[in-house]
Design an enzyme around this catalytic site. Structure first.
Site, short mmCIF file in Angstrom:
data_model
loop_
_atom_site.label_atom_id
_atom_site.label_comp_id
_atom_site.label_asym_id
_atom_site.label_seq_id
_atom_site.Cartn_x
_atom_site.Cartn_y
_atom_site.Cartn_z
N VAL A 7 1.27 -1.00 0.35
CA VAL A 7 0.74 0.13 -0.16
C VAL A 7 1.11 0.96 0.28
CG1 VAL A 7 -1.87 -1.36 0.92
CG2 VAL A 7 -0.27 -0.01 2.63
N LYS A 11 5.18 -3.08 8.67
CA LYS A 11 6.46 -2.97 7.45
C LYS A 11 8.01 -3.72 7.27
CE LYS A 11 8.65 1.85 8.01
NZ LYS A 11 8.21 3.02 8.38
N ASP A 37 9.04 14.09 10.86
CA ASP A 37 9.36 13.57 10.17
C ASP A 37 7.41 13.76 9.55
OD1 ASP A 37 9.84 13.54 7.63
OD2 ASP A 37 9.73 11.01 7.26
N SER A 39 5.36 2.87 -0.25
CA SER A 39 6.38 2.14 -0.91
C SER A 39 7.47 3.23 -0.33
CB SER A 39 6.84 1.93 -2.25
OG SER A 39 8.19 0.88 -2.42
N ALA A 40 8.46 3.43 0.05
CA ALA A 40 9.11 4.25 1.01
C ALA A 40 11.07 3.71 0.25
CB ALA A 40 9.21 5.01 1.87
N SER A 41 12.12 4.99 0.52
CA SER A 41 13.39 4.38 0.30
C SER A 41 14.05 3.32 1.09
CB SER A 41 14.03 6.00 0.54
OG SER A 41 13.79 6.39 1.85
N ILE A 42 13.50 3.19 2.07
CA ILE A 42 14.04 2.72 3.31
C ILE A 42 12.94 1.14 3.44
CG2 ILE A 42 15.04 1.98 5.73
CD1 ILE A 42 16.07 4.12 4.29
N ALA A 43 11.89 1.18 3.36
CA ALA A 43 10.11 0.07 3.16
C ALA A 43 9.65 0.19 2.66
CB ALA A 43 10.86 -0.19 4.94
N GLN A 44 8.59 -0.44 2.92
CA GLN A 44 7.39 -1.21 1.85
C GLN A 44 6.32 -1.31 3.12
OE1 GLN A 44 7.83 -3.06 -1.33
NE2 GLN A 44 6.65 -4.27 -1.23
#
Length: 526
Positions: A125, A151, A286, A127-132
């Protein structure tokens, strides 16, 4: 060889997007300026420099995207156009294969996926630079079905970041050595700061513990929801948390259709921020729109939902006291005191002239007091103070940079929700109450209460510690010291006798008064 090929690819991307002109034009070496002109021949660089930098980082991969995100927090170092563009680097990374996510989960929890979850959505659902993130359903200890979010860390992140960080340090060294602005921009320090953030985010248990701390701190405030962590299913590579259901805060039309009060939402956001920062000294650092939702469930309608706790900020008691005194002086327009605080804290060289720093701070702050309160931006005041501080060689503290970045996020978010938001009128009562608690009588009494257990343990030991010290001193320093010790002990005994005499005298005096009182009243009593 892989490092050489990676370095060559980075150089090609730098040239492809014209990033060399961002760096080389700040160098004063004639041959570097000539090289910059040669490399720029025949390239179409019509796009703004910030946009080109953002697109280049996206092409270089997740590590550089994350670097751009962290770099965007250093508004004290970057021009506004670049920092604004880098702030857009949120959740723009393609997802990795679901089969890899499943393998990571099974390795982390040492069970087949079917034994962990009742159901698991293979499609991520987010997706980022470190995890999804994947949604799933599991049975808790009480046998209830719970909707959860899983995560999962991206695969092979540690080797990748170590390789790229090595290249970043090398390039930062070049910038630091060749550019006149290198020392001011502190490229090596920025890369070191990024290294710390990145390694912290690679440990998802650390993120889970930060979420748990924020959840405890916010209990009873009834303004924000933070997901519960399932500690049986938390590991470095994967964590399982309560699934939160809400509307992203950037979807204003959906929120308006649901009947959410935007003015209250804006005020609540300011209250949450100042509570986390000034009451707890532990804040979500953040808070961009991608990490914030709003609940529309009947039981929690209109409350914020916070997500993604990879970056949190902390403030020590010293930081909080420093901020308290700065805000007090700022509200009073006592710019000299603000300048003195900067020097006393050691953030400005001790030989800095107070009057010059005072004049610079006044030039930043005074124009804002002549505007309507709703037009004043605390975030912009802080940012301009950071920028002004460069000429005085102020060492900007990382925790205060995170604070300023988060304040800018909250302030921008609040004004998007309510253009008439008066941040100062919303925050000032909270700040005044907090400052009174920090530097007033209540703070003194609270500090005494906090130190009381230590004193209670230490006081019974003081006589023994004193005797041990004096005996040791006598042994070490010879006969003269022994004689001094005896004199001190004799003086101590004389003082005790004097105190006893005073106490007994006071008791006798009190008894005498009581006897006289009884004699005076005896005719009336009998």
């Amino acid at each position: 060889m892989s490092r050489i090929f990676r370095g060559a690819y980075i150089v090609w991307i730098v040239l492809r997007y014209g990033l060399d002109e961002l760096v080389l034009t700040s160098f004063k070496k004639p041959w570097l300026l000539l090289l910059a002109r040669i490399l720029s021949i025949g390239r179409n660089l019509d796009a703004p420099r910030g946009e080109r930098l953002r697109e280049a980082l996206e092409r270089l991969g997740p590590i550089f995207v994350k670097f751009g995100q962290v770099l965007s927090t250093r508004r004290d170092l970057l021009p506004p156009d670049i920092s604004d563009e880098l702030a857009r680097l949120q959740d723009r990374v393609p997802p990795f294969a679901s089969s890899i996510a499943v393998a990571t989960i099974e390795r982390a929890f040492r069970k087949p996926l079917g034994e962990i979850f009742e159901s698991f959505d293979l499609e991520p659902v987010a997706s980022a630079s470190i995890a999804q993130v994947h949604f799933a359903v599991l049975k808790d200890r009480n046998g209830r079905l719970r909707d959860v979010a899983v995560k999962v860390l991206r695969p092979n992140m540690l080797p990748a970041i170590e390789k790229d960080l090595g290249l970043m340090r090398m390039m930062a060294g070049w910038v630091n050595g060749f550019s006149d602005d290198g020392k001011r921009l502190k490229p090596l320090e920025v890369v070191a700061e990024f290294d710390k953030y990145l390694h912290d985010e690679l440990d998802l248990v650390r993120e889970a513990s930060s979420a748990a701390q924020l959840r405890r701190n916010m209990e009873g405030l009834d303004l924000v929801l933070i997901p519960e962590m399932f500690w049986d299913l938390c590991a470095t590579e994967a964590i399982v948390m309560e699934r939160m259901t809400g509307i992203p805060i950037s979807h204003t039309e959906r929120l308006r259709a649901a009947g959410v009060d935007f003015q209250k939402l804006a005020r609540d956001g300011v209250t949450i921020f100042f509570t986390q920062v000034f009451r707890d000294g532990f804040f979500h650092a953040d808070m961009h729109p991608g990490n914030i939702q709003v609940s529309v469930e009947p039981a929690t309608f209109g409350r914020y939902i916070s997500l993604d706790f990879g970056i949190v900020g902390t403030l020590t008691e010293f930081d909080k006291e420093y901020l308290a005194q700065n805000f007090t002086a700022f509200f009073r327009r006592d710019y000299k005191r603000v300048a003195e605080l900067h020097i006393e804290s050691g953030w400005v060289p001790a030989n800095t002239r107070v009057d010059e720093l005072e004049a610079a701070i006044r030039a930043v702050c005074e124009p804002y007091f002549d505007r309507p309160l709703k037009e004043i931006s605390l975030g912009m005041v802080l940012m301009r103070l950071f920028q002004t501080s460069r000429r005085f060689q102020v060492e900007i503290q990382p925790q205060l940079v995170l604070l300023q970045k988060t304040l800018l996020n909250i302030e921008g978010l609040g004004r998007d929700l309510d253009p008439e938001l008066d941040l100062w009128n919303t925050a000032k009562p909270f700040l005044e109450k907090w400052m009174l608690e920090q530097i007033g009588p209540k703070a003194f009494i609270e500090q005494l209460k906090n130190e009381a257990p230590r004193y209670a343990k230490l006081l019974p030991e003081l006589p023994r510690l004193l005797v041990d010290f004096l005996k040791q001193g006598a042994t070490d320093r010879g006969t003269d010291q022994r004689k001094l010790m005896e004199e001190l002990l004799a003086e101590h005994k004389r003082t005790n006798r004097l105190l006893h005499g005073l106490i007994y005298g006071a008791i006798g005096f009190g008894l005498g008064l009581l006897a006289m009182r009884l004699l005076f009243l005896s005719p009336f009593l009998f």
